[in-house]
Scaffold this active site. Structure first.
Site, PDB file in Angstrom:
ATOM      1  N   HIS A   1      -0.682  -0.327  -0.371  1.00 55.49           N
ATOM      2  CA  HIS A   1      -1.581   0.711   0.712  1.00 55.49           C
ATOM      3  C   HIS A   1      -2.465  -0.044   1.508  1.00 55.49           C
ATOM      4  O   HIS A   1      -3.087  -0.337   3.090  1.00 55.49           O
ATOM      5  CB  HIS A   1      -2.468   1.516  -0.201  1.00 55.49           C
ATOM      6  CG  HIS A   1      -3.888   0.902  -0.521  1.00 55.49           C
ATOM      7  ND1 HIS A   1      -3.965   0.684  -1.707  1.00 55.49           N
ATOM      8  CD2 HIS A   1      -5.083   1.038  -0.217  1.00 55.49           C
ATOM      9  CE1 HIS A   1      -4.881   0.478  -2.413  1.00 55.49           C
ATOM     10  NE2 HIS A   1      -5.276   0.521  -1.117  1.00 55.49           N
TER      11      HIS A   1
ATOM     12  N   ASP B   1       1.909   0.311  -6.197  1.00 60.32           N
ATOM     13  CA  ASP B   1       1.046   0.558  -5.677  1.00 60.32           C
ATOM     14  C   ASP B   1       0.545  -1.114  -6.260  1.00 60.32           C
ATOM     15  O   ASP B   1      -0.228  -1.698  -5.634  1.00 60.32           O
ATOM     16  CB  ASP B   1      -0.239   0.863  -6.134  1.00 60.32           C
ATOM     17  CG  ASP B   1      -1.694   0.519  -4.771  1.00 60.32           C
ATOM     18  OD1 ASP B   1      -0.918  -0.019  -3.988  1.00 60.32           O
ATOM     19  OD2 ASP B   1      -2.284   1.172  -4.636  1.00 60.32           O
TER      20      ASP B   1
ATOM     21  N   GLY C   1     -12.187  -1.421   0.392  1.00 60.01           N
ATOM     22  CA  GLY C   1     -12.354  -3.596   0.705  1.00 60.01           C
ATOM     23  C   GLY C   1     -12.127  -3.777   0.029  1.00 60.01           C
ATOM     24  O   GLY C   1     -11.432  -5.627  -0.376  1.00 60.01           O
TER      25      GLY C   1
ATOM     26  N   SER D   1      -9.516  -3.025  -2.644  1.00 59.89           N
ATOM     27  CA  SER D   1      -8.424  -2.746  -3.113  1.00 59.89           C
ATOM     28  C   SER D   1      -7.588  -4.169  -2.585  1.00 59.89           C
ATOM     29  O   SER D   1      -7.419  -5.277  -1.766  1.00 59.89           O
ATOM     30  CB  SER D   1      -8.083  -2.275  -2.326  1.00 59.89           C
ATOM     31  OG  SER D   1      -8.079  -1.012  -1.537  1.00 59.89           O
TER      32      SER D   1
END
Length: 260
Positions: free
Chosen positions: A116, A146, A210, A212
């Site tokens: 993502h 992900d 942020g 991630s």
């Protein structure tokens, strides 16, 4: 000759309606200009308000108590020699309309992050803490679980080593990422548990937007997971990470790429 000269200077006097038409047209033009001026002023005011709100939000984030606490903790941990070395391999990923974290996993340019963080956001720019910038290509990206593998054209890059096995419960860890408008923020925590059958790792570290794509790093410097979210409904903002075993499962050719 005199008569001819008089004929030459004769002219037709404009009718009163001609003057009236010109006057109405001038008034109309002035009205249009006035409306345009008002419109431009309104647009300018809206833009100014939006900019002010954005700047205010930036300063709020920077000066917020939570951000200050994160910064203070990070500065303390960064004094440790091993942590300062780990930070060299953690990158900021900037895309079209978004920003996140990733980390180098080889000296020749392979970067691991979340799907993502990079999905629908090309072109992608990867920046290292030393100031080096690269354009990144997506090698492979999966919505589930992900994960995304990127490649930049670089050599002798700092990198983190992936552990060959998953972390253990209560193991001490670090998370290094770029939360909100901050960069290279380090915090520490523990592995709470691996949530089978979903194969998600729960960690005690505070996770913010942020983060991630941040690496979950064991005390020996090996990466044991990839942050992708924080658990919902918890004020503490506990993190969720993808165990390193899942990285190998979903990218079966990864080890071959790293051995090149």
């Amino acid at each position: 000759m005199k008569e001819t000269d008089e004929e030459e200077v004769e002219f037709e006097e404009p009718a009163p309606e001609d003057f009236l038409f010109d006057e109405e047209e001038t008034v109309d033009e002035k009205d249009k200009k006035r409306r345009k001026t008002v419109l431009f002023r309104v647009i300018g005011l809206i833009v100014a308000v939006v900019l002010i709100l954005q700047v205010g939000n930036i300063w709020f984030n920077i000066l917020s108590e939570e951000s200050r606490e994160l910064t203070e903790t990070s500065e303390e941990l960064s004094q440790q020699e091993d942590v300062s070395i780990y930070k060299e391999a953690v990158v900021a990923i900037q895309g079209n309309g978004g920003r996140g974290t990733g980390f180098s996993i080889s000296d020749n340019g392979y970067i691991l992050t979340n799907h993502h963080v990079v999905s629908q956001r090309q072109p992608l720019t990867v920046s290292f803490p030393n100031g080096d910038y690269f354009t990144a290509e997506i090698v492979e990206s999966m919505e589930e679980p992900d994960l995304a593998l990127l490649k930049v054209d670089g050599e002798d890059l700092p990198f983190l080593t992936l552990r060959s096995s998953d972390a253990k419960e209560n193991e001490d860890i670090y998370v290094i990422g770029n939360p909100r408008l901050q960069t290279q923020i380090v915090n520490e925590g523990q592995i709470l548990n691996n949530e089978n059958p979903f194969q998600r790792m729960r960690i005690s570290n505070k996770i913010l937007p942020g983060h991630s794509g941040s690496p979950v790093i064991a005390q020996n410097g090996e990466v044991v997971g990839v942050v992708y979210a924080r658990s919902l409904g918890t004020e503490e903002g506990y993190g969720l990470a993808i165990p390193v075993g899942q990285v190998y499962d979903y990218f079966p050719s990864l080890q071959e790429l790293l051995d090149e």
